[in-house]
Enzyme design. Structure first.
Site, short mmCIF file in Angstrom:
data_model
loop_
_atom_site.label_atom_id
_atom_site.label_comp_id
_atom_site.label_asym_id
_atom_site.label_seq_id
_atom_site.Cartn_x
_atom_site.Cartn_y
_atom_site.Cartn_z
CG HIS A 40 -4.54 19.78 14.26
ND1 HIS A 40 -4.72 21.07 13.84
CD2 HIS A 40 -5.27 19.67 15.41
CE1 HIS A 40 -5.48 21.73 14.71
NE2 HIS A 40 -5.83 20.88 15.67
CB SER B 169 4.81 0.91 -10.96
OG SER B 169 5.97 1.39 -11.62
CE LYS C 190 4.20 2.63 -5.64
NZ LYS C 190 4.47 3.93 -6.23
CD GLU D 43 -3.12 7.90 -6.49
OE1 GLU D 43 -2.29 8.70 -6.95
OE2 GLU D 43 -2.96 6.67 -6.56
#
Ligand code: ARG
Length: 459
Positions: A155, A276, A282, A289
């Site tokens: 979980h 970024s 970043k 992704e």
């Protein structure tokens, strides 16, 4: 005028021609198309259906076309609906009458089925290689990091300490099953439809077993109507790709989580990260992704083909032309994503200390603390209750099990001795799991050997 000029008084307009064409998708299987034609011509001559001189001229002409396509000098024509017509047109322009004899006892329906099956086999071969490369890398990461302990999750909540190698090997086995699925898709494609003609076979004495052998197919399809209309093997390929993308999406999701500040378990190499345009600090796991995201299009490829095939009457229907783009896209997407995942895993840094710190924090030892009591005679259900209360106590006092004193343990149960402190060590907890398939170091060593043998068999 098209190849069927005889029956027609008017051509389709340019837009309709383009709408009906499959040449764009066919180009990927041009070499397969030529291979199929060379085998067909050879067989026609062997059977005395065309002369040996004609067959030789056809073979030489097709070889020239193959070279032209290979080196980019072939003159494509927008009026060619598909690769079969493009090759036949160029061949007849080059060698004349013998070229016009090539289509004897053949239809584009068995031709396209032959091309796609040969192409599907080639796609599978590439995917199988990429799969082995990915698994080799996963195995390497698992071997190099043997002994690294991390929290195991259910979980997405801390459950019990596990070995990082064991976690990685779970992916090894997922991708091993994908290898099996890809082999099955390849085997499904490995059957020869050539010689089925449009749908009914032909009156020429074709030797279908001969082209089966010349084209390296495993077997000959026994029903001409099934042969020209079956695309199940592409569904098998799409499904194998979809499942493998699902596995990659799970791996990539973990890579995204693990490289966040909250986890800090891994650091991706700069060569697999992006920055970024506005936030100077970043470092984003874009490629993980994107792999996760591309899973959607591969599922789409599978759904599209299932839907295209639904309710099609026998035998060939033009709908079948729609079945080429999806599997090619699914295979390319999976191939690219496996290469990206391989690169990311091979270059990432594993932050052992961050993993170990989380593995020993809070309540990951709770099961083993209950087992401690059960091993000293308390029924496990009762022990579960005692430790549950301890956890509640900890939460109320802002502590983890590792912060409790011997007195606090004894207050919960007199069965707790001084040795409970050692019982909380996440490394000891992990390595005590010795069952086959378990996460302890001894079990993982055995599993690594099994995985290595499995990979060697697939290599
Ligand atoms: N371009 C067609 C395809 O890709 C080839 C077969 C066409 N056959 C026909 N009868 N129209 O499926």
């Amino acid at each position: 005028m098209a190849l069927w000029g005889g029956r027609f008084e008017k051509s389709v307009d340019a837009f309709t021609q383009e709408f009906g064409a499959s040449l764009k998708d066919d180009k990927a299987m041009a070499q397969e198309d030529i291979k199929g034609s060379r085998a067909h011509a050879k067989m026609l001559a062997k059977q005395g259906i065309i002369s040996q001189e004609d067959a030789d001229a056809i073979d030489a002409g097709l070889e020239r076309i193959s070279d032209q396509i290979e080196n980019g000098t072939f003159a494509w024509d927008v009026n060619d609906e598909d690769i079969h017509m493009a090759v036949e047109r160029a061949l007849t322009a080059d060698i004349g009458t013998p070229g016009a004899r090539l289509h004897t006892g053949r239809s584009r329906n068995d031709q396209v089925a032959t091309d796609i099956r040969l192409y599907a086999k080639r796609l599978c071969d590439g995917l199988l290689e990429g799969n082995v490369e990915l698994r080799r890398t996963i195995l390497g990461v698992a071997e190099e990091n043997l002994g690294v302990v991390m929290p195991g999750y259910t979980h997405l909540q801390h459950a019990q300490p596990v070995l990082f190698s064991h976690h990685m090997l779970a992916y090894f086995w997922m991708f091993s099953r994908d290898h099996t699925r890809l082999l099955a898709a390849r085997a499904a494609a490995d059957a020869n439809p050539l010689g089925s003609a449009a749908l009914a076979g032909t009156t020429y004495p074709l030797d279908r077993a001969c082209t089966t052998q010349l084209l390296g197919f495993d077997r000959t399809i026994p029903n001409s109507m099934d042969a020209v209309s079956d695309r199940d093997y592409l569904l098998d390929l799409d499904y194998a790709c979809a499942v493998s993308m699902m596995h990659l999406s799970r791996l990539c999701e973990e890579i995204v989580l693990w490289s966040s500040a909250e986890f800090g378990f891994i650091t991706l190499s700069d060569s697999y990260s992006t920055g970024s345009s506005i936030m100077p600090q970043k470092k984003n796991p874009d490629f993980a992704e994107l792999t996760r995201g591309k899973t959607g299009r591969v599922y789409g490829d599978l759904m599209a083909l299932l839907t295209t095939m639904k309710s099609l009457p026998l035998a060939y229907n033009k709908d079948l032309q729609e079945c080429k783009e999806g599997p090619a896209d699914a295979a390319k997407t999976l191939l690219d994503c496996m290469a990206i995942a391989t690169g990311m895993l091979a270059t990432m840094a594993v932050n052992k200390d961050a993993m170990l710190a989380q593995a020993g924090k809070g309540f990951t030892a709770a099961t083993d603390v209950a087992d401690y009591l059960a091993k000293r005679g308390m029924p496990f259900r009762e022990a579960h209750e005692v430790v549950g209360k301890l956890v509640l106590y900890c939460e109320k006092h802002g502590k983890g099990l590792e912060d409790l004193t011997a007195e606090e343990f004894r207050a919960a149960s007199p069965l707790f001795g001084k040795d409970i402190a050692q019982g909380l060590d996440p490394v000891g907890i992990a390595n005590a799991r010795v069952t086959y398939g378990g996460i302890g170091e001894a079990a993982v060593r055995a599993q690594l050997a099994e995985a290595r043998a499995h990979l060697a068999a697939d290599e």
